[in-house]
Design a protein around this motif. Structure first.
Motif, PDB file in Angstrom:
ATOM      1  N   ALA A  13       0.834  -1.203   0.000  1.00 16.40           N
ATOM      2  CA  ALA A  13       0.000   0.000   0.000  1.00 16.40           C
ATOM      3  C   ALA A  13       0.872   1.257   0.000  1.00 16.40           C
ATOM      4  N   ARG A  14       1.943   1.246   0.792  1.00  8.71           N
ATOM      5  CA  ARG A  14       2.835   2.405   0.841  1.00  8.71           C
ATOM      6  C   ARG A  14       3.560   2.631  -0.481  1.00  8.71           C
ATOM      7  N   LEU A  15       3.866   1.522  -1.183  1.00  8.67           N
ATOM      8  CA  LEU A  15       4.551   1.638  -2.473  1.00  8.67           C
ATOM      9  C   LEU A  15       3.583   1.941  -3.614  1.00  8.67           C
ATOM     10  N   GLY A  16       2.292   1.922  -3.306  1.00  7.11           N
ATOM     11  CA  GLY A  16       1.287   2.225  -4.313  1.00  7.11           C
ATOM     12  C   GLY A  16       1.048   1.110  -5.306  1.00  7.11           C
ATOM     13  N   LEU A  17       1.365  -0.127  -4.907  1.00  5.12           N
ATOM     14  CA  LEU A  17       1.110  -1.258  -5.795  1.00  5.12           C
ATOM     15  C   LEU A  17      -0.386  -1.550  -5.815  1.00  5.12           C
ATOM     16  N   ALA A  18      -0.922  -1.661  -7.012  1.00  4.65           N
ATOM     17  CA  ALA A  18      -2.349  -1.966  -7.145  1.00  4.65           C
ATOM     18  C   ALA A  18      -2.619  -3.340  -6.552  1.00  4.65           C
ATOM     19  N   PRO A  19      -3.749  -3.507  -5.883  1.00  2.00           N
ATOM     20  CA  PRO A  19      -4.031  -4.790  -5.225  1.00  2.00           C
ATOM     21  C   PRO A  19      -4.431  -5.912  -6.184  1.00  2.00           C
ATOM     22  N   THR A  20      -4.565  -5.620  -7.474  1.00  2.00           N
ATOM     23  CA  THR A  20      -4.973  -6.662  -8.410  1.00  2.00           C
ATOM     24  C   THR A  20      -4.014  -6.700  -9.593  1.00  2.00           C
ATOM     25  N   LEU A  35      -1.591  -9.423 -12.345  1.00  2.00           N
ATOM     26  CA  LEU A  35      -0.470 -10.357 -12.253  1.00  2.00           C
ATOM     27  C   LEU A  35       0.824  -9.696 -11.786  1.00  2.00           C
ATOM     28  N   PRO A  36       1.201  -8.505 -12.275  1.00  2.00           N
ATOM     29  CA  PRO A  36       2.437  -7.894 -11.772  1.00  2.00           C
ATOM     30  C   PRO A  36       2.391  -7.616 -10.268  1.00  2.00           C
ATOM     31  N   ALA A  37       1.269  -7.095  -9.796  1.00  2.00           N
ATOM     32  CA  ALA A  37       1.145  -6.816  -8.364  1.00  2.00           C
ATOM     33  C   ALA A  37       1.153  -8.113  -7.558  1.00  2.00           C
ATOM     34  N   ALA A  38       0.470  -9.137  -8.055  1.00  2.00           N
ATOM     35  CA  ALA A  38       0.437 -10.418  -7.352  1.00  2.00           C
ATOM     36  C   ALA A  38       1.829 -11.039  -7.297  1.00  2.00           C
ATOM     37  N   THR A  39       2.569 -10.938  -8.396  1.00  2.00           N
ATOM     38  CA  THR A  39       3.926 -11.484  -8.435  1.00  2.00           C
ATOM     39  C   THR A  39       4.843 -10.715  -7.485  1.00  2.00           C
ATOM     40  N   ALA A  40       4.735  -9.386  -7.479  1.00  2.00           N
ATOM     41  CA  ALA A  40       5.542  -8.574  -6.567  1.00  2.00           C
ATOM     42  C   ALA A  40       5.193  -8.895  -5.118  1.00  2.00           C
TER      43      ALA A  40
END
Length: 152
Positions: A92-99, A101-106
């Motif tokens: 959340a702090r890094l602003g990664l979207a919660p949905t 494939l890239p966000a899930a992999t990260a």
């Protein structure tokens, strides 16, 4: 002896289990049930007698992480639920979207890395010293008595 397809089937089961983790990292109970079933199937497939193969060459390198997982399994089990909230907060702090494939992999990569680090630290500085003490104590307790002690 192993069947010709044992290694391929075993790797396919492991790949399916990892794919489930990537595909369903934020799923609820149903998603985690799927992941558990796939991992259970992967373990059962890998443990069958025909899957006993001795990897050689570069394949041996692929099995090193599996040995590490076995050694760190208790710590991985213990720390994975503790690391998840921290990774959610970090995401959340890094602003990664919660949905996606890239966000899930990260998310999964960070979660596994932090969990692995915590498990390794626990094993290195807590579990292994205790296990070494227990081995030394059990060797003394379970050592066969010498002949002179038996005669008395």
């Amino acid at each position: 002896t192993s069947t010709p397809w044992a290694e391929t089937i075993t790797w396919a089961a492991v790949a399916a289990a990892v794919a489930m983790l990537v595909w369903y990292p934020h799923r609820g109970v149903l998603g985690f049930s799927y992941i558990g079933l796939v991992f259970a199937a992967a373990v059962l497939i890998a443990q069958r007698p025909s899957a006993r193969f001795e990897p050689k060459g570069w394949r041996r390198l692929l099995f090193k992480p599996l040995g590490s997982i076995g050694k760190l399994s208790f710590g991985l089990y213990l720390f994975h639920p503790l690391m998840r909230p921290a990774v959610i907060e970090l995401s959340a702090r890094l602003g990664l979207a919660p949905t996606g494939l890239p966000a899930a992999t990260a998310f999964l990569s960070i979660w596994l890395s932090l969990t692995w680090l915590a498990a390794w630290l626990s094993f290195r500085f807590f579990e292994d010293p205790i296990l070494q003490l227990a081995r030394r104590a059990s060797t003394r307790v379970l050592a066969p008595a010498s002949l002179s002690e038996r005669r008395e």
